[in-house]
Design a protein around this motif. Structure first.
Motif, PDB file in Angstrom:
ATOM      1  N   ASN A 171      -4.417   6.377  -0.412  1.00 18.12           N
ATOM      2  CA  ASN A 171      -3.557   5.233  -0.115  1.00 18.12           C
ATOM      3  C   ASN A 171      -4.232   3.992  -0.682  1.00 18.12           C
ATOM      4  O   ASN A 171      -5.287   3.575  -0.211  1.00 18.12           O
ATOM      5  CB  ASN A 171      -3.359   5.097   1.395  1.00 18.12           C
ATOM      6  N   ILE A 172      -3.637   3.421  -1.712  1.00 17.26           N
ATOM      7  CA  ILE A 172      -4.243   2.298  -2.430  1.00 17.26           C
ATOM      8  C   ILE A 172      -3.393   1.045  -2.259  1.00 17.26           C
ATOM      9  O   ILE A 172      -2.163   1.091  -2.350  1.00 17.26           O
ATOM     10  CB  ILE A 172      -4.379   2.621  -3.939  1.00 17.26           C
ATOM     11  N   SER A 173      -4.061  -0.077  -2.017  1.00 21.32           N
ATOM     12  CA  SER A 173      -3.378  -1.365  -1.919  1.00 21.32           C
ATOM     13  C   SER A 173      -3.384  -2.059  -3.276  1.00 21.32           C
ATOM     14  O   SER A 173      -4.399  -2.060  -3.986  1.00 21.32           O
ATOM     15  CB  SER A 173      -4.061  -2.260  -0.887  1.00 21.32           C
ATOM     16  N   VAL A 174      -2.246  -2.636  -3.630  1.00 15.13           N
ATOM     17  CA  VAL A 174      -2.092  -3.356  -4.896  1.00 15.13           C
ATOM     18  C   VAL A 174      -1.640  -4.777  -4.586  1.00 15.13           C
ATOM     19  O   VAL A 174      -0.663  -4.983  -3.853  1.00 15.13           O
ATOM     20  CB  VAL A 174      -1.052  -2.672  -5.809  1.00 15.13           C
ATOM     21  N   GLU A 175      -2.353  -5.756  -5.125  1.00 16.71           N
ATOM     22  CA  GLU A 175      -1.985  -7.164  -4.976  1.00 16.71           C
ATOM     23  C   GLU A 175      -1.427  -7.672  -6.297  1.00 16.71           C
ATOM     24  O   GLU A 175      -2.036  -7.465  -7.346  1.00 16.71           O
ATOM     25  CB  GLU A 175      -3.198  -8.009  -4.595  1.00 16.71           C
ATOM     26  N   LEU A 176      -0.279  -8.326  -6.271  1.00 18.26           N
ATOM     27  CA  LEU A 176       0.332  -8.893  -7.471  1.00 18.26           C
ATOM     28  C   LEU A 176       0.012 -10.382  -7.566  1.00 18.26           C
ATOM     29  O   LEU A 176       0.200 -11.121  -6.601  1.00 18.26           O
ATOM     30  CB  LEU A 176       1.850  -8.687  -7.451  1.00 18.26           C
ATOM     31  N   SER A 215       0.851  -1.192   0.000  1.00 19.28           N
ATOM     32  CA  SER A 215       0.000   0.000   0.000  1.00 19.28           C
ATOM     33  C   SER A 215       0.881   1.234   0.000  1.00 19.28           C
ATOM     34  O   SER A 215       1.899   1.285   0.690  1.00 19.28           O
ATOM     35  CB  SER A 215      -0.918   0.034   1.226  1.00 19.28           C
ATOM     36  N   ALA A 216       0.470   2.239  -0.769  1.00 15.47           N
ATOM     37  CA  ALA A 216       1.226   3.490  -0.835  1.00 15.47           C
ATOM     38  C   ALA A 216       0.318   4.570  -1.399  1.00 15.47           C
ATOM     39  O   ALA A 216      -0.633   4.275  -2.144  1.00 15.47           O
ATOM     40  CB  ALA A 216       2.463   3.333  -1.709  1.00 15.47           C
TER      41      ALA A 216
END
Length: 302
Positions: free
Chosen positions: A259-264, A180-181
């Motif tokens: 602030n957005i979370s990104v899942e790879l 998250s950033a």
């Protein structure tokens, strides 16, 4: 080795929980199971990786600490925090007597098979059994959790992330690799290419994924979105700063400052330099189609 007042004691999970991967979860779940015996499930965590304090090694973490703590609390565990610098010179017995038994009040401890403790890591599972018996503390040592022909470990997962084996990393973690950033304003080249993106710097201290393009998922405003995430330095435009740049499929809103979370989920291709913007635009379209197919196939399997 059960104490008379065990119902008032903690079942304390011991280890360095830098990623909450599947082997960590086995230790934590054992602490939760002991609630039926009257214990309060708990976990002891440190402020820094022991190797950083002891040898100065920079050991990237697998999960941001706030996300780690959210997961621990959502599991129903009480979190105890200790500064590793404060306890690193304690003998194994001092650590058990003064911290585990005296300060925390543990009536049971749970650890992995390779847990080490005390000054210079002198204490092992055998010493843990001996000392805890002395102080009336139950001991549960979890066996190695195997995946393939090797145990699950943070080192193994870090290597998988760094090498782009994100599918294997996710399997070993037990959840998608996530960061998250805040979203910052970029140069808006993606918008000019017909694929507006959100730009984020990777969190400091987090393991850096292999540079390249990934099928990803994002969750915000109560919705789930598929995305194409590039981790790297954008060589087509002579970029220098490492960043994450995500094209969110079927979304055109403004997310600056959020602030957005990104899942790879899946490594699609390595980062490369394209001869011009048009070639990059065609590749982005191909990446989007690959991502849609990946998640479509994944949904069919589930």
């Amino acid at each position: 080795m059960k104490t008379e007042n065990s119902q008032k004691k903690y079942a304390l999970a011991l280890g360095y929980f830098d990623g909450l991967h599947t082997a960590h979860t086995a230790v934590l779940n054992k602490a939760l199971q002991l609630e039926k015996a009257g214990f309060i499930p708990a976990v002891l965590v440190f402020d820094e990786h022991p190797r950083k304090i002891l040898s100065g090694d920079s050991v990237p973490f697998l999960l941001q600490r706030d996300k780690r703590d959210e997961k621990l609390m959502s599991m129903g565990l009480r979190i105890f925090y200790e500064s590793f610098s404060d306890i690193k010179d304690m003998s194994p017995e001092d650590f058990i007597r003064d911290i585990v038994f005296g300060k925390i009040g543990a009536g049971a401890v749970i650890s992995g098979y390779n847990y080490r403790f005390g000054k210079d890591g002198m204490g092992d599972s055998g010493e843990l059994l001996r000392l805890c018996e002395k102080y009336g503390i139950e001991v549960h040592v979890c066996d190695a959790m195997m995946y393939g022909d090797a145990p699950v470990s943070s080192t193994r997962i870090r290597r998988a992330v760094e090498e782009g084996n994100i599918s294997e990393a996710n399997t070993l973690l037990g959840f998608p690799f996530i960061f998250s950033a805040p979203v910052f304003s970029g140069d808006k080249r993606g918008r000019l290419l017909g694929a507006p993106t959100i730009n984020q710097y990777l969190p400091e201290g987090l393991v850096t994924p292999c540079f390249g393009v990934y099928a990803s998922k994002l969750y915000f405003d109560g919705n789930e979105y598929s995305g194409v995430t590039n981790v790297g330095s954008r060589p087509t435009f002579d970029g220098e700063n490492v960043r994450s740049e995500t094209y969110i499929i079927d979304y055109n809103g403004n997310l600056y400052g959020k602030n957005i979370s990104v899942e790879l989920y899946e490594f699609l291709r390595s980062e490369k330099k394209f001869p011009d913007a048009e070639a990059l635009k065609k590749q982005i379209a191909s990446d989007v189609e690959m991502t849609k197919k990946y998640f479509s196939d994944k949904n069919k399997k589930n």
